[in-house]
Design an enzyme around this catalytic site. Structure first.
Site, PDB file in Angstrom:
ATOM      1  N   SER A 139       0.849  -1.188   0.000  1.00  0.00           N
ATOM      2  CA  SER A 139       0.000   0.000   0.000  1.00  0.00           C
ATOM      3  C   SER A 139       0.884   1.238   0.000  1.00  0.00           C
ATOM      4  O   SER A 139       2.055   1.175   0.397  1.00  0.00           O
ATOM      5  CB  SER A 139      -0.894   0.006   1.241  1.00  0.00           C
ATOM      6  OG  SER A 139      -1.407   1.299   1.502  1.00  0.00           O
ATOM      7  N   TYR A 152      -1.864  -0.011  10.106  1.00  0.00           N
ATOM      8  CA  TYR A 152      -1.671  -0.164   8.672  1.00  0.00           C
ATOM      9  C   TYR A 152      -0.360   0.475   8.225  1.00  0.00           C
ATOM     10  O   TYR A 152       0.415  -0.124   7.471  1.00  0.00           O
ATOM     11  CB  TYR A 152      -2.853   0.472   7.941  1.00  0.00           C
ATOM     12  CG  TYR A 152      -2.987   0.080   6.489  1.00  0.00           C
ATOM     13  CD1 TYR A 152      -2.910  -1.257   6.085  1.00  0.00           C
ATOM     14  CD2 TYR A 152      -3.229   1.037   5.509  1.00  0.00           C
ATOM     15  CE1 TYR A 152      -3.063  -1.624   4.772  1.00  0.00           C
ATOM     16  CE2 TYR A 152      -3.388   0.683   4.177  1.00  0.00           C
ATOM     17  CZ  TYR A 152      -3.304  -0.652   3.811  1.00  0.00           C
ATOM     18  OH  TYR A 152      -3.461  -1.009   2.499  1.00  0.00           O
TER      19      TYR A 152
END
Length: 265
Positions: A139, A152
């Site tokens: 990501s 995250y």
């Protein structure tokens, strides 16, 4: 690594596909991006694509005689705020986002180094040089903050760390390792079915950002598609990327350039 341009089995320009004869593993293939990557690899001539785990490496070698590509996709968002994040949440995110790249780096290269003669199965070909490509789909949170929650961002940074540390680990093996960092990708999930704690999803719904906001903050003015991530995976799997390793390929439509402090995931 030998010059693969002079080796016809690995020439990316061959008419029967730039991945002809390749045996591939795609972990996380049940996700939209994983499904798109499987279709991309198959479209370019891959002989076999497994959606499996490291426990089947021996089976792959016994059946096909080779392993060429390993794509890691599995991951978790985790809670969007540190207030709602527990130590257990953090541990789960690190397990989901970093274990797969680590295990691929540790166990896939010896299998990728195996050479083989041409076998009797569809799209089979000889493997006469050591070749392998590990692709980690992470990501933009691997490089930026503000994408979602701390879990995250921290675990995505660690996944990219596995890729970068892998360059030295893989010296002399003929195996490359690279990361794809998608931005906002429309995976066909709407907010009504989304777990806002992020413990069941790798990417959030694109619908969390309005079309107006996308036009304002994304250079290409829209969310990306799983197929657009898959095309980069196909490139990194093939000989077209033969001199690329340790790279972080950002696939976010220019969002991180337009608005680097609040990159839409």
């Amino acid at each position: 690594m030998a010059d693969i341009e002079s080796k016809s089995p690995f020439s990316p320009y061959r008419a029967d596909g730039k991945l002809y004869g390749f045996v591939c593993v795609v972990s996380g293939a049940d996700q939209p991006v994983g499904e798109a990557i499987i279709l991309e690899l198959a479209a370019h001539g891959a002989a076999c694509i497994y959606d499996s785990t490291l426990s089947l490496i021996d089976e792959i070698l016994n059946t096909w005689g080779r392993l060429d590509v390993w794509v890691c996709i599995s991951g978790l968002l985790g809670p969007p705020s540190i207030t709602n994040t527990t130590p257990a949440d953090l541990q789960k995110c690190f397990e989901a986002n970093t274990y797969a790249p680590f295990f691929a780096l540790k166990y896939a290269p010896p299998a990728m180094g195996k050479l083989c003669e041409k076998r009797n199965y569809p799209n089979a070909d000889v493997k006469d040089i050591k070749y392998g490509s590990i692709v980690v789909v992470g990501s933009v949170a691997s490089s930026y903050g503000g994408c979602w929650g701390p879990c995250y961002t921290m675990s995505s940074h660690a996944a990219l760390g596995a890729v970068r540390s892998g360059v030295a680990v893989l010296k002399g093996t003929g195996v490359r390792i690279n990361c794809i960092s998608p931005g906002q990708i429309d995976v066909g999930v709407d907010l009504s079915n989304f777990d806002m704690r992020g413990m069941t999803a790798h990417l959030p719904p694109a619908s969390m950002q309005s079309k107006e906001s996308q036009r304002s903050t994304i250079g290409l003015e829209r969310a990306g598609l799983p197929t657009e991530v898959a095309r980069v995976a196909g490139f990194l799997a093939s000989g077209f990327s033969s001199y690329i390793t340790g790279a972080n390929m950002v696939v976010d439509g220019g969002a991180s350039i337009m608005c680097p402090l609040t990159v839409p995931v």
